[in-house]
Design a protein around this motif. Structure first.
Motif, mmCIF file in Angstrom:
data_model
loop_
_atom_site.group_PDB
_atom_site.id
_atom_site.type_symbol
_atom_site.label_atom_id
_atom_site.label_comp_id
_atom_site.label_asym_id
_atom_site.label_seq_id
_atom_site.Cartn_x
_atom_site.Cartn_y
_atom_site.Cartn_z
ATOM 1 N N ILE A 17 1.610 -52.989 -61.493
ATOM 2 C CA ILE A 17 2.634 -52.068 -61.833
ATOM 3 C C ILE A 17 3.554 -51.970 -61.084
ATOM 4 O O ILE A 17 3.576 -52.574 -60.036
ATOM 5 C CB ILE A 17 1.919 -50.482 -61.718
ATOM 6 N N ILE A 18 4.729 -51.542 -61.709
ATOM 7 C CA ILE A 18 6.118 -51.528 -61.079
ATOM 8 C C ILE A 18 6.320 -50.082 -60.544
ATOM 9 O O ILE A 18 6.060 -49.285 -61.146
ATOM 10 C CB ILE A 18 7.290 -52.183 -61.946
ATOM 11 N N VAL A 19 6.460 -49.782 -59.120
ATOM 12 C CA VAL A 19 6.534 -48.569 -58.469
ATOM 13 C C VAL A 19 7.918 -48.519 -57.594
ATOM 14 O O VAL A 19 8.689 -49.503 -57.158
ATOM 15 C CB VAL A 19 5.464 -48.462 -57.596
ATOM 16 N N SER A 20 8.358 -47.409 -57.336
ATOM 17 C CA SER A 20 9.503 -47.195 -56.400
ATOM 18 C C SER A 20 9.103 -46.249 -55.446
ATOM 19 O O SER A 20 8.265 -45.375 -55.484
ATOM 20 C CB SER A 20 10.860 -46.481 -57.259
ATOM 21 N N LEU A 21 9.743 -46.526 -54.069
ATOM 22 C CA LEU A 21 9.649 -45.942 -52.963
ATOM 23 C C LEU A 21 10.699 -44.755 -53.072
ATOM 24 O O LEU A 21 12.005 -44.970 -53.178
ATOM 25 C CB LEU A 21 9.585 -46.475 -51.794
ATOM 26 N N ILE A 22 10.191 -43.296 -52.715
ATOM 27 C CA ILE A 22 11.266 -42.209 -52.818
ATOM 28 C C ILE A 22 10.834 -41.369 -51.338
ATOM 29 O O ILE A 22 9.786 -41.306 -51.125
ATOM 30 C CB ILE A 22 11.115 -41.456 -53.920
ATOM 31 N N PRO A 23 11.948 -40.867 -50.844
ATOM 32 C CA PRO A 23 11.557 -40.274 -49.575
ATOM 33 C C PRO A 23 10.658 -38.734 -49.923
ATOM 34 O O PRO A 23 10.781 -38.178 -50.698
ATOM 35 C CB PRO A 23 12.876 -39.800 -49.333
ATOM 36 N N PHE A 34 17.713 -23.358 -42.743
ATOM 37 C CA PHE A 34 16.431 -24.339 -43.187
ATOM 38 C C PHE A 34 17.647 -25.669 -43.622
ATOM 39 O O PHE A 34 18.368 -25.485 -44.060
ATOM 40 C CB PHE A 34 15.668 -23.909 -44.331
ATOM 41 N N LYS A 35 16.654 -26.726 -43.290
ATOM 42 C CA LYS A 35 17.149 -28.062 -43.747
ATOM 43 C C LYS A 35 16.282 -29.059 -43.987
ATOM 44 O O LYS A 35 15.007 -28.716 -43.626
ATOM 45 C CB LYS A 35 18.189 -28.697 -42.812
ATOM 46 N N GLN A 36 16.347 -29.895 -45.031
ATOM 47 C CA GLN A 36 15.470 -30.616 -45.309
ATOM 48 C C GLN A 36 15.305 -32.133 -44.524
ATOM 49 O O GLN A 36 16.465 -32.837 -44.020
ATOM 50 C CB GLN A 36 15.641 -31.271 -46.736
ATOM 51 N N ILE A 37 13.978 -32.323 -43.952
ATOM 52 C CA ILE A 37 13.995 -33.550 -43.270
ATOM 53 C C ILE A 37 12.865 -34.487 -43.818
ATOM 54 O O ILE A 37 11.947 -34.296 -44.494
ATOM 55 C CB ILE A 37 12.980 -33.063 -41.836
ATOM 56 N N GLU A 38 13.303 -35.813 -43.866
ATOM 57 C CA GLU A 38 12.455 -36.818 -44.273
ATOM 58 C C GLU A 38 11.145 -36.987 -43.444
ATOM 59 O O GLU A 38 11.365 -37.453 -42.268
ATOM 60 C CB GLU A 38 13.168 -38.055 -44.642
ATOM 61 N N VAL A 39 9.951 -36.895 -43.930
ATOM 62 C CA VAL A 39 8.761 -37.237 -43.196
ATOM 63 C C VAL A 39 7.773 -38.365 -43.650
ATOM 64 O O VAL A 39 6.945 -38.578 -43.037
ATOM 65 C CB VAL A 39 7.995 -35.837 -43.187
ATOM 66 N N GLY A 40 8.477 -38.960 -44.641
ATOM 67 C CA GLY A 40 7.692 -40.025 -45.029
ATOM 68 C C GLY A 40 8.191 -40.523 -46.454
ATOM 69 O O GLY A 40 9.045 -40.265 -46.692
ATOM 70 N N LYS A 41 7.380 -41.504 -47.176
ATOM 71 C CA LYS A 41 7.634 -42.001 -48.433
ATOM 72 C C LYS A 41 6.489 -41.416 -49.596
ATOM 73 O O LYS A 41 5.346 -41.464 -49.207
ATOM 74 C CB LYS A 41 7.588 -43.569 -48.326
ATOM 75 N N ARG A 42 7.111 -41.362 -50.660
ATOM 76 C CA ARG A 42 6.029 -41.273 -51.539
ATOM 77 C C ARG A 42 6.246 -42.277 -52.744
ATOM 78 O O ARG A 42 7.150 -42.961 -52.611
ATOM 79 C CB ARG A 42 6.335 -39.926 -52.532
ATOM 80 N N VAL A 43 5.306 -42.372 -53.651
ATOM 81 C CA VAL A 43 5.440 -43.615 -54.608
ATOM 82 C C VAL A 43 5.918 -42.907 -56.029
ATOM 83 O O VAL A 43 5.124 -41.922 -56.392
ATOM 84 C CB VAL A 43 4.146 -44.295 -54.688
ATOM 85 N N LEU A 44 6.849 -43.439 -56.748
ATOM 86 C CA LEU A 44 7.149 -42.818 -58.018
ATOM 87 C C LEU A 44 6.629 -44.102 -59.061
ATOM 88 O O LEU A 44 7.006 -45.151 -59.027
ATOM 89 C CB LEU A 44 8.523 -42.909 -57.958
ATOM 90 N N LEU A 45 5.904 -43.653 -59.946
ATOM 91 C CA LEU A 45 5.293 -44.671 -60.801
ATOM 92 C C LEU A 45 6.216 -44.724 -61.926
ATOM 93 O O LEU A 45 7.309 -43.837 -62.150
ATOM 94 C CB LEU A 45 3.790 -44.253 -61.243
ATOM 95 N N GLU A 46 6.291 -45.655 -62.683
ATOM 96 C CA GLU A 46 6.936 -45.749 -64.099
ATOM 97 C C GLU A 46 7.153 -44.788 -64.973
ATOM 98 O O GLU A 46 8.177 -44.335 -65.836
ATOM 99 C CB GLU A 46 6.743 -47.232 -64.691
ATOM 100 N N SER A 47 5.655 -43.926 -64.983
ATOM 101 C CA SER A 47 5.566 -42.646 -66.120
ATOM 102 C C SER A 47 6.307 -41.540 -65.233
ATOM 103 O O SER A 47 6.385 -40.362 -66.048
ATOM 104 C CB SER A 47 4.334 -42.497 -66.269
ATOM 105 N N GLY A 48 6.637 -41.581 -64.206
ATOM 106 C CA GLY A 48 7.650 -40.510 -63.520
ATOM 107 C C GLY A 48 6.482 -39.563 -62.806
ATOM 108 O O GLY A 48 7.398 -38.716 -62.203
ATOM 109 N N ILE A 49 5.597 -40.058 -62.596
ATOM 110 C CA ILE A 49 4.671 -39.197 -61.603
ATOM 111 C C ILE A 49 4.589 -39.768 -60.377
ATOM 112 O O ILE A 49 5.003 -40.941 -60.115
ATOM 113 C CB ILE A 49 2.967 -39.587 -62.145
#
Length: 75
Positions: A17-23, A34-49
């Motif tokens: 499957i083709i996936v993308s990495l998102i913060p 308050f401010k947003q801090i990047e704490v890692g990566k998530r995987v975005l599937l082609e279906s949008g999940i």
């Protein structure tokens, strides 16, 4: 949603499957507010999940007993 890059993830049975990495962001309290801090990566599937990476930084589950593996460890 901004895609970082497209990667191919493979499962044991040969499915690809083709996936993308998102913060992955968390809110942190500071003196200025308050401010947003990047704490890692998530995987975005082609279906949008969006799914979380496992602790090893290479694998993730799309559903029950559906383990996929990336070619390299995500930092």
């Amino acid at each position: 949603m901004l895609k970082m890059n497209d990667l191919i993830a493979k499962s044991k049975n040969g499915t690809e499957i083709i996936v993308s990495l998102i913060p992955r962001h968390k809110m942190q309290s500071t003196r200025e507010g308050f401010k947003q801090i990047e704490v890692g990566k998530r995987v975005l599937l082609e279906s949008g999940i969006e799914v979380d990476l496992n602790l090893d930084g290479r694998t993730f589950y799309t559903s029950l007993n559906q383990l996929f593996k990336l070619n390299y460890k995500v930092v």
